[in-house]
Enzyme design. Structure first.
Site, mmCIF file in Angstrom:
data_model
loop_
_atom_site.group_PDB
_atom_site.id
_atom_site.type_symbol
_atom_site.label_atom_id
_atom_site.label_comp_id
_atom_site.label_asym_id
_atom_site.label_seq_id
_atom_site.Cartn_x
_atom_site.Cartn_y
_atom_site.Cartn_z
ATOM 1 N N CYS A 2 -2.564 0.561 -1.639
ATOM 2 C CA CYS A 2 -0.690 1.226 -0.600
ATOM 3 C C CYS A 2 -0.705 1.640 0.949
ATOM 4 C CB CYS A 2 -1.410 2.335 -1.031
ATOM 5 S SG CYS A 2 -0.521 2.755 -2.748
ATOM 6 N N GLY A 28 2.081 -2.826 0.005
ATOM 7 C CA GLY A 28 2.931 -1.751 -1.009
ATOM 8 C C GLY A 28 3.875 -1.855 -0.728
ATOM 9 N N ASN A 101 -4.400 6.462 -1.290
ATOM 10 C CA ASN A 101 -4.568 4.824 -1.178
ATOM 11 C C ASN A 101 -5.812 4.512 -1.994
ATOM 12 O OD1 ASN A 101 -5.706 1.793 0.861
ATOM 13 N ND2 ASN A 101 -4.676 2.374 -0.783
ATOM 14 N N GLY A 102 -5.490 4.165 -3.347
ATOM 15 C CA GLY A 102 -6.741 3.897 -3.754
ATOM 16 C C GLY A 102 -6.597 4.685 -4.882
ATOM 17 N N TYR A 257 -7.728 -10.284 0.047
ATOM 18 C CA TYR A 257 -6.206 -11.369 0.052
ATOM 19 C C TYR A 257 -5.638 -9.869 0.165
ATOM 20 C CZ TYR A 257 -2.483 -10.377 -2.746
ATOM 21 O OH TYR A 257 -0.636 -10.414 -2.571
#
Ligand SMILES: O=P(O)(O)OC[C@H]1O[C@H](OP(=O)(O)OP(=O)(O)O)[C@H](O)[C@@H]1O
Ligand SMILES: NC(=O)CC[C@H](N)C(=O)O
Ligand SMILES: [Mg+2]
Length: 509
Positions: A2, A28, A101-102, A257
């Protein structure tokens, strides 16, 4: 993955949060949200969709205030219902809005504790809502309406002791300020920026430095693993290391990526790391495939372009953009379902036949995960008249699930799981397949910042850095989040309670 942003400003922050989120959109695409604080009140807008679709002028007008946080979501826990879009909110203590995020690896155990000991209600299946309630519980014991930095840092230290997994978070605390922190391994990135104004300094945190660039903040530094940053509403910055034994071990897949090439993470240029990946892989191809007659190197847009160009330079072969990308289709890997991902590859990429006809082509991608892209792209190359189609991956074989914020929960869905290179090559119908070695990948990134000696590399080697991921854990998340489970879950999502304001329809104008 995210994207998160947070700003304590001297001028209204909603536009900068929005702009910051648009440049983090690659992290995201499922949902987006912004919370601002104005006069002791939260203004919230969140929903499923891309940033540009979630926020209309009518929403932006209501997102007033000089402090705010934002989130772009790629679900890795819970469902993709709009009720799980972030920021989340709790009214006690103070009023806290929160974005994450995570992915937590001990969410299962934490839920019991939050419900039974803290007597807090969790309304969704999201690990982020759980994490917010753990922070809220720790802050609950603080006295007075005004939190001191010491109280906040103590609370974060306690949170670190309780939770496991990957987390870069940002929170807005009513009447106090903005809190941001990063897990003790620094698995997920978080950067700090500053902007000088005539009214004083403004501070911003963001998942990637590119978001700071986009809104005119100067990069100050990365938030250290385990460190917390607290900026008061008045704009005073405090920071403290809150973890006992922090280790800098960022997720290597950010470099392969996830992150944008123009970002810097932990002092490393993502672009330069990809060029290095191309150099190392090009050298391996020269060593191991010296007998192959490759005519042209073709990237699979978009992420592999920098790697492919460097491979072409190493091999002294032409580099051609043989595939054209439809710029209106997002990233396929982070789409929610396999059916959508499959359909999107052909809608997203189209071949230029003259670059393939009668040629031996080397297609280059950054990684092969489920094999959705590579299989279809090789077919397209053949349909366009290619003679031989070779394939190179800038990342090694992905054989293990990810539990830290990338939605790869099921080993069975990974094309390299339990297969040798020849078998994978056969499945994607390549004439030859070559992967980067793990050692080369690590060196490609680490040589850009020798201070980082470890990376989170579990998807390649099964070595989960938090030390709490075993076979039974992996089996459980596979059962909960594999394609079959997600499809079954989507039937019930419609009935989820959506407890957030400013949702579609509730504000017609
Ligand atoms: O083996 P798979 O399961 O297909 O996953 C790997 C592919 O997915 C990603 O591309 P994506 O389309 O998400 O984004 P990009 O345009 O940034 O390359 C990645 O770059 C690979 O091309
Ligand atoms: N990719 C992420 O960072 C996801 C955050 C959180 N686990 C969620 O599913 O919403
Ligand atoms: Mg791709």
């Amino acid at each position: 993955m995210c994207g998160i942003v947070g700003i304590v400003g001297k001028v209204p922050v909603s536009q900068a949060l929005y702009d910051g989120l648009t440049v983090l959109q690659h992290r995201g695409q499922d949902a987006a949200g912004i919370v601002t604080v104005d006069n002791g009140v939260f203004n919230l807008r969140k929903d499923n969709g891309l940033v540009r679709d979630v926020f209309h002028t009518r929403h932006m007008k209501k997102l007033t205030g000089l402090l705010g946080i934002g989130h772009a979501r790629y679900p890795t826990a819970g469902s993709s219902s709009s009720a799980e879009a972030q920021p989340f909110y709790v009214n006690s203590p103070y009023g806290i809005a929160f974005a994450h995020n995570g992915n937590l690896t001990n969410a299962h155990e934490l839920k019991d504790e939050v419900v039974k000991i803290s007597r807090r209600h969790i309304n969704t299946t999201s690990d982020s809502e759980l994490l917010l309630n753990i922070i809220a519980h720790e802050l609950q014991t603080c006295e007075g309406l005004e939190l001191t930095p010491e109280e906040i840092f103590k609370a974060v230290a306690n949170v670190h002791k309780k939770i496991r997994g990957a987390y870069a978070v940002v929170a807005a605390i009513i009447g106090n300020g903005m809190l941001a922190f990063r897990d003790p391994y620094g698995i997920r990135p978080l950067a700090l920026g500053k902007r000088k104004t005539e009214f004083g300094d403004e501070y911003m945190v963001a998942s990637e430095s590119v978001a700071l660039d986009a809104v005119g903040f100067t990069f100050v530094r990365d938030v250290a693993p385990g460190e917390a940053i607290y900026v008061t509403e008045a704009g005073v910055l405090h920071s403290q290391q809150c973890a006992v034994n922090p280790v800098n071990a960022p997720c290597i897949f950010e470099f392969v990526y996830f992150a944008r090439p123009d970002s810097f993470i932990d002092g490393i240029s993502v672009y330069a790391s990809r060029v290095n990946m191309g150099r190392k892989l090009g050298q391996k191809i020269a060593r191991e495939w010296s007998n192959l007659d490759i005519d042209v190197i073709i990237p699979i847009p978009e992420t592999s372009s920098d790697v492919a160009l460097q491979i072409a330079i190493e091999l002294d072969k032409p580099y051609r953009q043989g595939f054209v990308k439809n710029r209106y289709i997002g990233r396929t890997f982070i789409m929610p379902g396999q059916t959508m991902r499959r359909k999107s590859v052909r809608r997203k990429l189209n071949a230029i036949p003259s670059e393939f006809k009668g040629k031996n082509v080397l297609l280059v991608d950054d990684s092969i995960v489920r094999g959705t892209t590579s299989e279809q792209i090789i077919e397209m190359a053949r349909e366009s008249g290619a003679n031989k189609v070779y394939f190179a991956s800038a990342a090694p074989e992905i054989r293990f699930p990810n539990v830290y914020g990338i939605d790869m929960p099921s080993a069975n869905e990974l094309i390299a799981y339990g297969r040798e290179i020849d078998q994978i090559s056969e499945l994607i119908r390549a004439d030859g397949l070559i992967f980067q070695d793990i050692q080369d990948l690590v060196e490609a990134v680490s040589e850009l910042n020798p201070e980082i000696s470890r990376f989170e590399t579990s998807v390649f080697d099964g070595n989960y850095i938090t030390g709490d991921v075993d076979h039974s854990y992996l089996e459980r998340i596979d059962g909960m989040r594999n394609e079959g489970a997600k499809n079954a879950g989507s039937q019930t999502e419609l009935s989820n309670l959506e407890m957030h304001n400013m949702s579609q329809g509730s504000n017609s104008n």
